[in-house]
Enzyme design. Structure first.
Site, PDB file in Angstrom:
ATOM      1  CE  LYS A 181       6.988   4.398  -1.340  1.00  0.00           C
ATOM      2  NZ  LYS A 181       7.367   2.524  -1.454  1.00  0.00           N
ATOM      3  CG  HIS A 220      -1.704   2.970  -2.969  1.00  0.00           C
ATOM      4  ND1 HIS A 220      -1.270   1.655  -2.148  1.00  0.00           N
ATOM      5  CD2 HIS A 220      -2.995   2.830  -3.438  1.00  0.00           C
ATOM      6  CE1 HIS A 220      -2.397   1.502  -2.105  1.00  0.00           C
ATOM      7  NE2 HIS A 220      -3.163   1.895  -2.938  1.00  0.00           N
ATOM      8  NE  ARG A 245       3.433   3.471   1.013  1.00  0.00           N
ATOM      9  CZ  ARG A 245       2.788   4.015   0.792  1.00  0.00           C
ATOM     10  NH1 ARG A 245       2.419   5.024   1.795  1.00  0.00           N
ATOM     11  NH2 ARG A 245       2.327   4.046  -0.457  1.00  0.00           N
ATOM     12  CE1 TYR A 274      -1.919  -2.887  -1.112  1.00  0.00           C
ATOM     13  CE2 TYR A 274      -1.526  -1.161  -2.888  1.00  0.00           C
ATOM     14  CZ  TYR A 274      -0.661  -1.955  -1.319  1.00  0.00           C
ATOM     15  OH  TYR A 274       0.121  -0.997  -0.853  1.00  0.00           O
ATOM     16  NE  ARG A 285       0.490   0.012   1.427  1.00  0.00           N
ATOM     17  CZ  ARG A 285      -0.015   1.232   1.734  1.00  0.00           C
ATOM     18  NH1 ARG A 285      -0.981   1.642   2.631  1.00  0.00           N
ATOM     19  NH2 ARG A 285      -0.022   2.088   0.585  1.00  0.00           N
TER      20      ARG A 285
END
Length: 472
Positions: A317, A407, A287, A416, A384
């Site tokens: 995050k 994640h 990110r 994704y 990403r």
């Protein structure tokens, strides 16, 4: 942002370790928020017990109870004018709602009100008035959205532990609520839903609903936003291929060569920082903010970093992790360990407060600005997505790829993989077929080699027999 200082709410959170999450989704954030609300409620109930003990010690004939996020005074009082005296005692136990929130500030107010009510009871001077009948709360006018926005931060952090991550989350909620609503409107469910309905783009509507939901929860505004809770499916992305990514890095130098001469000397080489940023996003699938929040530059340049990992800071995050590169050759090709670029990064973030979400956001927006400036037809986050797809094509296990991106497997597969374009699917399938064909070729070659080996053995045996025959 408000100075934390020795805020009693943050002191109450001191012993809370937020649940770890590698899920940057709304679901993951909601889990953490729910844990913090429950933690604060436990603290409030513990303090409530102490308050009631003090009231009892003072022989105050009033106690305090919590109900649905509010504090009520409980006492035996003269019968209300509208009630019937069914027991014939002239008195009855009542729960008085004075519109006091069940938080640490509310406890202080409730305790003061309890002592005041206790005095009236002891002096036999209690009378039912608008305050105790609850009419004052009913008469209280709604505040405007703008007025509540001014209180939003203070109230939000009464139920959330203040960390860099929660500061970022709050800024997300605050900025979108402010952007998509009219500050002069009364803060009613109807007006807030109307604000959402006026938004044209589905993703903007979804993000606004998430923010307004947090806003309403903070101020206990009853609202149903379930209609907007599902993320839209019609978003499009332009996922670059590896060849397009490699071509993109050249556009930064093309910009340098084609720009005019009227360039401020102080920023004439700034393009190199954003070229470096582009390369790092491509290699690690990061990110953008994971490059700017407390980067461990010494580790990145260290000779001990033989795996060439980038350390993502715990304040990002989804917490800390070490990201591994795909296409390690790009690190050399893009010159990503050049100390000159890292000095530029140090200078850029030195001007920013890493605890201020607005300033970090300004840096990430600068990345997007440079993508547009040099003529790239994809966005920073598309790199990403490209990383995730590349990992899939290379056969990297989903769990390993998800962990590397920071994640959950669920987010990885749901978010994704849906950007797998026709060209990407063709590439993956062709590679799989080619890989299978290579295996078949190797098998055939092995069979031929075994047959040749057997033939040679037979030739050797024949020569041996002829030699023995001649010697005899």
């Amino acid at each position: 942002m408000i100075n934390q200082g020795k805020d009693k709410y943050q002191q109450a959170f001191a012993d809370l370790e937020p649940v770890s999450s590698t899920d940057g989704s709304f679901f993951g954030s909601s889990q953490q928020a729910q844990q913090q609300r429950e933690h604060m409620r436990t603290k409030v109930l513990q303090e409530l017990e102490k308050v009631n003990l003090r009231l009892k010690s003072a022989k105050t004939k009033v106690t305090i109870r919590e109900s649905n996020g509010s504090l009520q005074l409980r006492a035996t009082l003269p019968i209300k004018p509208t009630d019937k005296d069914t027991n014939g005692t002239g008195r009855k136990q009542y729960n008085l709602s004075l519109n006091i929130p069940a938080n640490l500030d509310g406890l202080k107010t409730a305790e003061e009100e309890a002592y005041e009510l206790g005095k009236l009871i002891a002096r036999h001077t209690f009378e039912w008035n608008d305050k105790y009948l609850g009419n004052e709360a009913i008469k209280k006018d709604f505040k405007t959205i703008g007025e509540l926005l001014e209180q939003f931060e203070e109230e939000y952090f009464k139920t959330h532990k203040r960390t860099t991550k929660s500061e970022h989350t709050f800024f997300y909620y605050f900025s979108r609520t402010k952007r998509f609503t009219n500050s002069k409107d009364l803060a009613t469910a109807e007006n807030l839903i109307s604000s959402i309905e006026k938004i044209d783009k589905e993703w903007a509507k979804y993000n606004a609903a998430r923010a307004i939901s947090a806003f309403c929860m903070t101020f206990k505004i009853a609202i149903d936003l379930s209609k907007y809770s599902k993320s839209p499916e019609n978003n499009t992305r332009n996922i670059p291929t590896d060849a397009e990514i490699a071509a993109g890095i050249i556009k930064f130098e093309n910009y340098r060569n084609s720009r005019g001469n009227q360039v401020n000397q102080n920023v004439q080489n700034s393009w190199q920082l954003w070229r470096w940023t582009y390369g790092m996003l491509s290699v690690f699938g990061l990110r953008p903010r994971e490059l700017f929040i407390n980067p461990d530059i010494n580790w990145w340049l260290s000779e001990e970093n033989t795996d060439l990992t980038w350390k993502v800071h715990k304040d990002c995050k989804t917490g800390e992790r070490q990201a591994l590169p795909l296409h390690r050759q790009w690190i050399e090709d893009f010159d990503l360990r050049n100390p000159q670029y890292l000095e530029m990064l140090t200078t850029a973030i030195a001007k920013k407060d890493n605890t201020n979400h607005a300033e970090i956001t300004a840096l990430t927006q600068r990345v997007s600005w440079w993508f547009r400036k040099i003529g790239l037809d994809f966005k920073p986050y598309d790199l990403r997505h490209a990383w995730a797809i590349r990992a899939h094509i290379l056969g990297i296990p989903i769990k390993a790829a998800a962990d590397n991106l920071g994640h959950s497997v669920q987010v990885h597969t749901q978010t994704y993989q849906r950007w797998f374009s026709l060209d990407m699917r063709k590439l993956a399938m062709n590679q799989a077929v080619n890989k299978r064909n290579e295996v078949e070729v190797i098998k055939e070659e092995n069979i031929k080699l075994r047959m040749e080996n057997e033939r040679l053995k037979m030739e050797i045996d024949k020569l041996k027999m002829e030699l023995v025959y001649k010697q005899s």
